[in-house]
Write a protein that holds these residues in place. Structure first.
Motif, PDB file in Angstrom:
ATOM      1  N   UNK A   1       0.846  -1.198   0.000  1.00  0.00           N
ATOM      2  CA  UNK A   1       0.000   0.000   0.000  1.00  0.00           C
ATOM      3  C   UNK A   1       0.875   1.238   0.000  1.00  0.00           C
ATOM      4  N   UNK A   2       0.245   2.401  -0.065  1.00  0.00           N
ATOM      5  CA  UNK A   2       0.987   3.658   0.048  1.00  0.00           C
ATOM      6  C   UNK A   2       1.478   3.844   1.478  1.00  0.00           C
ATOM      7  N   UNK A   3       2.393   4.786   1.669  1.00  0.00           N
ATOM      8  CA  UNK A   3       2.925   5.052   3.005  1.00  0.00           C
ATOM      9  C   UNK A   3       1.817   5.424   3.975  1.00  0.00           C
ATOM     10  N   UNK A   4       0.917   6.311   3.546  1.00  0.00           N
ATOM     11  CA  UNK A   4      -0.104   6.797   4.472  1.00  0.00           C
ATOM     12  C   UNK A   4      -1.175   5.758   4.737  1.00  0.00           C
ATOM     13  N   UNK A   5      -1.501   4.936   3.751  1.00  0.00           N
ATOM     14  CA  UNK A   5      -2.420   3.832   4.036  1.00  0.00           C
ATOM     15  C   UNK A   5      -1.800   2.901   5.067  1.00  0.00           C
ATOM     16  N   UNK A   6      -0.506   2.619   4.933  1.00  0.00           N
ATOM     17  CA  UNK A   6       0.186   1.777   5.915  1.00  0.00           C
ATOM     18  C   UNK A   6       0.065   2.374   7.304  1.00  0.00           C
ATOM     19  N   UNK A   7       0.205   3.689   7.388  1.00  0.00           N
ATOM     20  CA  UNK A   7       0.122   4.364   8.684  1.00  0.00           C
ATOM     21  C   UNK A   7      -1.299   4.341   9.233  1.00  0.00           C
ATOM     22  N   UNK A   8      -2.275   4.656   8.372  1.00  0.00           N
ATOM     23  CA  UNK A   8      -3.663   4.711   8.836  1.00  0.00           C
ATOM     24  C   UNK A   8      -4.178   3.348   9.294  1.00  0.00           C
ATOM     25  N   UNK A   9      -3.621   2.291   8.733  1.00  0.00           N
ATOM     26  CA  UNK A   9      -4.058   0.943   9.105  1.00  0.00           C
ATOM     27  C   UNK A   9      -3.303   0.397  10.317  1.00  0.00           C
TER      28      UNK A   9
END
Length: 576
Positions: free
Chosen positions: A155-163
């Motif tokens: 996933x993108x960096x921010x999707x990784x963070x949000x999850x």
């Protein structure tokens, strides 16, 4: 897990940058020296001098085979001494291709740390203006994760963070720092998400002290959505019910709880403000306590500054963080600096950073450590991460602008390889942005504003020439864009006049570069371009309109939407 961050930590980090960088490299080499990739250079050693002598500086193609082996199911120690738990994917809009990078929880922690530090700095600088109950209306987006052949998340960096647990358990969540609940951020349907962000922000308009997104493009997209949906949003607030087409139940239930019931008085205010012919200052009219705009506007995002100024009555634009899919880099410690003056202080505890002077690209012996860069000089960043990137060239050109304690600060100049060229000239990203700023000033004499652009070098005929695709929008909401031939031809000339001496000589004296062309495209074209990139695995949150187009597929998307074309009618003057 949760992150506990204090501003005093930043003082300690930046004061002791040299020792911290040495410690970080030692830790990285101790962890990774016996991986298949590094062992052939270090034979298990974690010595810094051996690392600098033996480990080569590399680009993505050099490490891609190792990364793909792990993605396909081979053990992490092909490239990383720590267990790889997921992959992050670049958007592909900066360099033209999607890249994937191995990471684990430490990467997510670093990203969360950077965002927490930036939030503290922003709060400090606006503390005299922000009520303790103030919130940010943040347009943050998620997208569904995919899987590598080995089954690891991609996933993108921010999707990784949000999850991640770091986001779910962040300390600031207890204070409800955003107008939107997490369910809106996590909604994988970006159309439903942006609508619900707006609905939550409007229903809490008196609490909004800042309007934010990751990149400027996402804010412009949100304003465009507001222009489309404001009547429906007002109707939702008037009735206290969320529209039926919002089908993500977690998202819908969370937003319904925020609405709390009918509010006809607020609905009247929204309808009154949005009914104006001009939307100039719409942000401050709808959110009267907003004191700043927060989004990245450096590099190619600079094109959106005039549009943000128009919609916000020139609220301060705060560009806080600098990072990439490869690594997190730095934070802006002076949020009130003008967008063109933004510099980022590197955080020495994230990765090991080296810098290659751009005028010594063939001599790797000139690479210097973070604390040894020189004021005013230009460098390309070389990063060594915990996750398998060793002496990796990022591709960003930076200039040293100062020091915060003992840590250098850098201004983003341009991407290294994004240039236009039809002959022997090399027009850089910086040249393009300079020309765009001049052309935008010319455009102000009309009733139009630029909402999106990209360009490419057309060498299909001789002489080759530069082509700029422009999407224009009328300043007044209900007006149709009227294309003024004289103004747009002058815009072509303003672009050319900003390019370097070699371009002007080849264009004016030798005739080996043709007249620059602006192709005006239909409204919504750059949304179609974004949808194309997202369909290829990109992320709305991290999307950047590519400054230069380099594929026939993306050109086809644009060419299908061209409605008019204009050429420079005179050659730019030669520099004496």
């Amino acid at each position: 897990m949760s992150l506990s961050v204090e501003l005093k930590d930043l003082e300690v980090l930046t004061t002791n940058a040299n020792q911290i960088q040495d410690d970080v490299l030692k830790e990285i080499l101790t962890l990774n020296a016996n991986t298949e990739y590094l062992k052939r250079f270090l034979d298990g050693s974690s010595d810094k001098e051996l690392f600098k002598k033996n480990v080569p500086v590399v680009s993505y193609n050099d490490v891609k085979p190792y990364i793909e082996r792990v993605a396909n199911g081979e053990p992490s120690d092909v490239i990383s001494g720590g267990t790889i738990t997921r992959f992050v994917q670049s958007t592909g809009t900066s360099g033209g291709i999607h890249k994937i990078f191995p990471v684990n929880d430490k990467y997510i922690e670093n990203l969360g740390y950077l965002l927490a530090v930036s939030s503290l700095i922003t709060s400090k600088h606006f503390s005299d203006k922000i009520d303790e109950k103030g919130k940010k209306m943040a347009f943050l987006y998620n997208r569904l994760e995919s899987k590598t052949p080995s089954g690891l998340a991609l996933s993108s960096s921010f999707t990784s963070y949000f999850m991640s647990d770091y986001f779910k358990n962040r300390p600031s969540k207890c204070n409800s720092e955003y107008t939107s609940p997490d369910q809106v951020i996590l909604c994988p349907d970006n159309n439903q998400s942006v609508y619900c962000h707006l609905l939550c922000g409007l229903s809490q308009r008196e609490k909004v002290v800042g309007v934010s997104a990751t990149f400027a493009h996402a804010l412009i997209k949100a304003i465009n959505a507001l222009q489309i949906y404001w009547k429906e949003l007002s109707s939702n607030i008037r009735s206290g019910h969320v529209s039926e087409w919002i089908t993500d139940l977690d998202c819908k239930n969370a937003v319904s709880a925020i609405l709390g019931g009918p509010d006809p008085e607020l609905a009247d205010v929204i309808e009154q403000e949005c009914s104006h012919k001009s939307w100039e200052g719409i942000i401050t009219r709808l959110w009267p306590k907003a004191k700043f705009i927060e989004c990245i506007v450096t590099g190619q995002m600079a094109q959106y500054i005039p549009t943000l100024d128009f919609y916000s009555n020139k609220l301060p634009i705060v560009s806080m963080v600098y990072g990439s899919s490869e690594s997190i880099f730095g934070v802006n410690v002076d949020p009130l600096s003008k967008p063109q003056d933004v510099s980022y202080t590197f955080l020495p505890n994230i990765s090991y950073f080296e810098f290659l002077p751009i005028d010594h690209e063939e001599d790797m012996n000139t690479i210097v450590d973070l604390v040894d860069v020189k004021l005013g000089c230009y460098y390309e960043t070389v990063v060594t991460s915990y996750f398998g990137l060793h002496r990796y060239l990022i591709g960003d050109i930076l200039q040293v602008t100062g020091f915060y304690n003992n840590t250098p600060q850098f201004r983003f100049v341009r991407r290294k390889n994004i240039v236009l060229s039809v002959n022997s000239e090399a027009t850089t990203e910086q040249d393009i942005l300079k020309g765009l700023a001049s052309a935008t000033l010319v455009l102000e004499s009309s009733n139009s504003m630029l909402t999106g652009f990209t360009c490419y070098a057309d060498i299909s005929s001789f002489p080759g020439h530069y082509v700029f695709y422009w999407e224009l929008k009328a300043k007044d909401v209900d007006d149709v864009v009227e294309l003024d031939e004289n103004v747009l031809e002058e815009c072509c000339y303003a672009l050319e006049e900003s390019f370097d001496a070699l371009y002007k000589r080849l264009r004016s004296k030798e005739g080996s570069i043709g007249a620059l062309e602006i192709k005006v495209v239909q409204q919504g074209t750059f949304d179609s371009l974004m949808e194309y990139f997202i369909s290829k695995g990109g992320s709305v949150a991290q999307y950047k309109t590519p400054m230069c187009i380099n594929s026939s597929e993306t050109l086809a998307v644009l060419e299908d939407k061209v409605i008019a074309r204009f050429y420079s009618q005179k050659s730019p003057p030669l520099n004496l």
